[in-house]
Scaffold this motif. Structure first.
Motif, PDB file in Angstrom:
ATOM      1  N   GLU A  25       0.999  -1.011   0.056  1.00  0.00           N
ATOM      2  CA  GLU A  25       0.043   0.066   0.034  1.00  0.00           C
ATOM      3  C   GLU A  25       0.989   1.228  -0.169  1.00  0.00           C
ATOM      4  O   GLU A  25       0.541   2.333  -0.795  1.00  0.00           O
ATOM      5  N   LYS A  26       1.985   1.118   0.618  1.00  0.00           N
ATOM      6  CA  LYS A  26       2.926   2.451   0.861  1.00  0.00           C
ATOM      7  C   LYS A  26       3.426   2.756  -0.443  1.00  0.00           C
ATOM      8  O   LYS A  26       3.408   3.842  -1.167  1.00  0.00           O
ATOM      9  N   TYR A  27       3.595   1.536  -1.509  1.00  0.00           N
ATOM     10  CA  TYR A  27       4.177   2.155  -2.890  1.00  0.00           C
ATOM     11  C   TYR A  27       3.158   1.860  -3.854  1.00  0.00           C
ATOM     12  O   TYR A  27       3.553   1.583  -4.844  1.00  0.00           O
ATOM     13  N   ASP A  28       1.789   1.840  -3.358  1.00  0.00           N
ATOM     14  CA  ASP A  28       0.777   1.889  -4.235  1.00  0.00           C
ATOM     15  C   ASP A  28       0.753   0.533  -5.210  1.00  0.00           C
ATOM     16  O   ASP A  28       0.420   0.680  -6.458  1.00  0.00           O
ATOM     17  N   ARG A  29       0.875  -0.482  -4.937  1.00  0.00           N
ATOM     18  CA  ARG A  29       0.930  -1.520  -5.790  1.00  0.00           C
ATOM     19  C   ARG A  29      -0.516  -2.518  -5.567  1.00  0.00           C
ATOM     20  O   ARG A  29      -0.472  -3.259  -6.398  1.00  0.00           O
ATOM     21  N   LEU A  30      -1.344  -2.126  -4.661  1.00  0.00           N
ATOM     22  CA  LEU A  30      -2.428  -2.922  -4.689  1.00  0.00           C
ATOM     23  C   LEU A  30      -3.808  -2.408  -5.448  1.00  0.00           C
ATOM     24  O   LEU A  30      -4.667  -2.777  -5.337  1.00  0.00           O
ATOM     25  N   ARG A  31      -3.671  -0.997  -5.674  1.00  0.00           N
ATOM     26  CA  ARG A  31      -4.573  -0.392  -6.396  1.00  0.00           C
ATOM     27  C   ARG A  31      -4.645  -0.420  -7.983  1.00  0.00           C
ATOM     28  O   ARG A  31      -3.857   0.243  -8.713  1.00  0.00           O
ATOM     29  N   LYS A  32      -5.442  -1.383  -8.398  1.00  0.00           N
ATOM     30  CA  LYS A  32      -5.367  -1.886  -9.827  1.00  0.00           C
ATOM     31  C   LYS A  32      -6.658  -1.264 -10.603  1.00  0.00           C
ATOM     32  O   LYS A  32      -6.818  -1.508 -11.836  1.00  0.00           O
ATOM     33  N   VAL A  33      -7.675  -0.832  -9.864  1.00  0.00           N
ATOM     34  CA  VAL A  33      -9.067  -0.589 -10.595  1.00  0.00           C
ATOM     35  C   VAL A  33      -9.199   1.109 -10.595  1.00  0.00           C
ATOM     36  O   VAL A  33      -9.178   1.599  -9.383  1.00  0.00           O
ATOM     37  N   LEU A  34      -9.265   1.542 -11.764  1.00  0.00           N
ATOM     38  CA  LEU A  34      -9.438   3.024 -12.098  1.00  0.00           C
ATOM     39  C   LEU A  34     -11.074   3.377 -12.287  1.00  0.00           C
ATOM     40  O   LEU A  34     -11.632   2.905 -13.281  1.00  0.00           O
ATOM     41  N   ILE A  35     -11.540   4.226 -11.358  1.00  0.00           N
ATOM     42  CA  ILE A  35     -12.558   4.797 -11.471  1.00  0.00           C
ATOM     43  C   ILE A  35     -12.589   6.247 -11.597  1.00  0.00           C
ATOM     44  O   ILE A  35     -11.847   6.910 -10.939  1.00  0.00           O
ATOM     45  N   SER A  36     -13.696   6.767 -12.376  1.00  0.00           N
ATOM     46  CA  SER A  36     -13.504   8.036 -12.930  1.00  0.00           C
ATOM     47  C   SER A  36     -14.541   8.804 -11.864  1.00  0.00           C
ATOM     48  O   SER A  36     -15.656   8.065 -11.472  1.00  0.00           O
ATOM     49  N   TYR A  37     -14.265   9.965 -11.465  1.00  0.00           N
ATOM     50  CA  TYR A  37     -15.005  10.971 -10.636  1.00  0.00           C
ATOM     51  C   TYR A  37     -14.757  12.222 -10.957  1.00  0.00           C
ATOM     52  O   TYR A  37     -13.779  12.519 -11.277  1.00  0.00           O
ATOM     53  N   GLN A  38     -15.664  13.177 -10.233  1.00  0.00           N
ATOM     54  CA  GLN A  38     -15.373  14.592 -10.407  1.00  0.00           C
ATOM     55  C   GLN A  38     -15.356  14.992  -8.970  1.00  0.00           C
ATOM     56  O   GLN A  38     -16.018  14.558  -8.190  1.00  0.00           O
ATOM     57  N   LYS A  39     -14.157  15.858  -8.688  1.00  0.00           N
ATOM     58  CA  LYS A  39     -14.150  16.477  -7.369  1.00  0.00           C
ATOM     59  C   LYS A  39     -15.111  17.760  -7.236  1.00  0.00           C
ATOM     60  O   LYS A  39     -15.664  18.274  -8.397  1.00  0.00           O
ATOM     61  N   ILE A  40     -15.608  17.789  -6.233  1.00  0.00           N
ATOM     62  CA  ILE A  40     -16.635  18.823  -5.836  1.00  0.00           C
ATOM     63  C   ILE A  40     -16.066  20.285  -6.321  1.00  0.00           C
ATOM     64  O   ILE A  40     -14.946  20.698  -6.046  1.00  0.00           O
ATOM     65  N   ASN A  41     -16.957  21.153  -7.001  1.00  0.00           N
ATOM     66  CA  ASN A  41     -16.539  22.343  -7.453  1.00  0.00           C
ATOM     67  C   ASN A  41     -15.429  22.258  -8.686  1.00  0.00           C
ATOM     68  O   ASN A  41     -14.849  23.237  -8.875  1.00  0.00           O
ATOM     69  N   GLN A  42     -15.371  21.281  -9.181  1.00  0.00           N
ATOM     70  CA  GLN A  42     -14.279  21.028 -10.348  1.00  0.00           C
ATOM     71  C   GLN A  42     -14.955  20.263 -11.441  1.00  0.00           C
ATOM     72  O   GLN A  42     -15.449  19.318 -11.044  1.00  0.00           O
TER      73      GLN A  42
END
Length: 171
Positions: A25-42
């Motif tokens: 997790e520290k080196y971001d090796r677990l995150r493989k699913v990419l989901i699109s989203y919008q930040k509030i006010n952007q």
């Protein structure tokens, strides 16, 4: 006696897995699913990376996964690693909720309850990270991670309540 032996064995496996998961997790090796989203006010779309999850809360074996996740949080070595693990667990719950939301054969109550648990984990991560010294660069990055997780959670929950499709990045 046999139950105690299996309990000890399970805790041992959970603790052994924690070091590997914390490092991944520290080196971001677990995150493989990419989901699109919008930040509030952007108006821009962003991609949020979620960890994969194969066992959903409607599975009878999910109980063991929940216990393992709770052990991981309790056995974390320091507040920084604890926050990372809490955010990871929250994000796993969000992804599980998305999978259940998309599977129309699963009752909405399952994903809704799971999103409540994800929200509790995000709140807990904020409580832990807020106790850390803000002058530390690693803590600053972790605060951004908690903020992003919360933004993503809020956006996703809103989309789910509206009945909108959850869009994968590059779809």
């Amino acid at each position: 006696m046999l139950v105690a032996a299996f309990g000890i064995l399970y805790v041992s496996f959970a603790r052994a897995g924690l070091d590997e998961v914390t490092n991944d997790e520290k080196y971001d090796r677990l995150r493989k699913v990419l989901i699109s989203y919008q930040k509030i006010n952007q108006g821009n779309d962003f991609c949020y990376r979620l960890p994969e999850s194969r066992t959903l809360p409607n599975n009878p074996l999910y109980f063991f996964k929940k216990i393992r996740d709770d052990f991981w949080i309790q056995f974390s070595k320091n507040p920084i690693d604890e926050t990372r693990i809490i955010v990871l667990v929250a994000d796993k719950k969000v992804y599980e909720s998305i999978l259940m939301y998309e599977d129309k054969t699963i009752k909405a109550g399952f994903w809704q309850e799971n999103m409540k648990k994800a929200e509790e984990k995000i709140r807990l991560s904020r409580e832990v990270v807020n106790q850390l010294p803000k002058s530390d660069l690693e803590v600053e990055q972790l605060i951004k991670k908690v903020n992003e997780a919360e933004d993503f959670f809020n956006y996703t929950l809103e989309q789910m309540k509206l009945g909108n499709k959850i869009v994968r990045c590059h779809e």
